[in-house]
Design an enzyme around this catalytic site. Structure first.
Site, PDB file in Angstrom:
ATOM      1  N   TYR A  55       0.730  -1.160  -0.249  1.00 41.91           N
ATOM      2  CA  TYR A  55      -0.171  -0.041   0.015  1.00 41.91           C
ATOM      3  C   TYR A  55       0.935   1.274  -0.259  1.00 41.91           C
ATOM      4  CZ  TYR A  55      -2.947  -3.615   1.691  1.00 41.91           C
ATOM      5  OH  TYR A  55      -4.194  -4.770   1.564  1.00 41.91           O
ATOM      6  N   HIS A 140       0.378 -12.520   1.193  1.00 38.92           N
ATOM      7  CA  HIS A 140       0.064 -11.269   0.758  1.00 38.92           C
ATOM      8  C   HIS A 140      -0.463 -11.345  -0.616  1.00 38.92           C
ATOM      9  CE1 HIS A 140      -1.262  -6.983  -0.373  1.00 38.92           C
ATOM     10  NE2 HIS A 140      -2.624  -7.634  -0.466  1.00 38.92           N
TER      11      HIS A 140
END
Length: 332
Positions: A55, A140
């Protein structure tokens, strides 16, 4: 803010703050707005915060860590992710990131589920967050990396958990099938399922949720608005679904659900937030926020009193599947 207890994972507030927008997802978020999103969530009782190196190429972690620095560490839970290792890339620093975040491309993401890659990734996250331990770490999006993620990647996380650097380990993905395999085959404590346990997509209910509950594995539901189609009281014509333009069929289905919600005095986003929490295996729902106002809106939607008759009518109309999730408030 109510919390939920799961045998294998930390106690989580029913609402968590997803920090992707703190990393300038799609457009720039100011430092002031980012801090306001965290502060407002905290004031509403949120004590679970989710981030990732992906992010904003670390920006989300830095901003979240700064916003939480003055908070008592024992009062909140932080999750981050491994698998996308950030490598310095000075030769592209003058360009913009091509991964969906409005930040300079000063780093490049490198898929790495090796032991060394996991350790290096977590070391970087600890530094950016300013923490000495992480409560939850997810692999992830290992969709194309099952073998490495389920062996060296997961083994490294278990090693870190045994050392006390991490409290709970698991995987976070936009699909339910591989998460089910992580629960079935690995020493998983918790999983994050994005977009697959929503008013429009019920695929997590087939195997993931029952198996996770049977084994005491926590389930965090993310992307419950399916990236936009369920985020407004009436689905707009240009709404997105899973980050792509929503099909006419999905838009009609969302509109039909919105019609039923209106008859029961509930908005579509309120129902979209409440629905995943009906299942006793769900420990938290994570919603993103870009500023203080959005955090307040998230918390307000959580307090909506959704009548059981709404779920009954949606099921009778074929807009929700028969059977679980059943209305419950498995909270303390």
């Amino acid at each position: 803010m109510r919390t939920r207890v799961c045998p294998r994972s930390p106690v989580l507030t029913e609402l968590g703050l997803g920090a992707a927008q703190l990393g300038n997802l799609a457009r720039v978020t100011s430092d002031e707005d980012a801090r306001g999103a965290v502060d407002s969530a905290w004031e509403s009782g949120v004590r679970y915060f989710d981030t990732a190196p992906h992010y904003g190429l670390g920006l989300s972690e830095r901003r979240l860590g700064a916003a939480l620095a003055r908070r008592p560490r024992e009062e909140y839970t932080v999750s981050t992710k491994v698998g996308r290792l950030l490598e310095p890339s000075p030769e592209t620093a003058h360009l913009l990131d091509d991964g969906g975040f409005a930040v300079p491309a000063a780093f490049r993401r490198s898929w790495d589920f090796s032991r060394d890659g996991v350790l290096r990734s977590l070391e970087g996250s600890l530094e950016r967050l300013g923490l000495d331990h992480i409560d939850v770490v997810y692999l992830h999006d290992p969709d194309e990396h099952w073998h490495a993620a389920s062996t060296t990647g997961f083994d490294a996380l278990v090693e870190l958990r045994d050392q006390g650097v991490v409290k709970a380990v698991g995987a976070g993905m936009n699909q339910a099938a591989m998460l089910t395999e992580f629960v079935r085959r690995c020493d998983t404590d918790i999983v994050m399922v994005a977009g697959r346990h929503t008013l429009l997509d019920h695929s997590a209910q087939a195997e993931l949720l029952p198996l996770a509950r049977e084994r005491g594995v926590g389930v965090v539901a993310a992307a419950v608005y399916n990236s936009g189609l369920l985020a407004a009281p009436r689905p707009p014509a240009d709404a997105s679904y899973d980050y792509r333009p929503a099909s006419p069929e999905l838009t009609r289905r969302a509109t039909a659900i919105a019609d039923v919600c209106e008859r029961h005095g509930i908005t579509l986003p309120e129902a979209a937030l409440a629905y995943p929490l009906l299942h006793p295996g769900v420990t938290s729902v994570v919603l993103g926020a870009r500023d203080a106002g959005q955090s307040r809106t998230n918390a307000d939607r959580l307090t909506a009193c959704v009548p059981d008759a709404l779920w009954d009518e949606l099921t009778a109309l074929g807009l929700l599947p028969e059977g679980p999730p059943t209305p419950t408030r498995a909270a303390v």
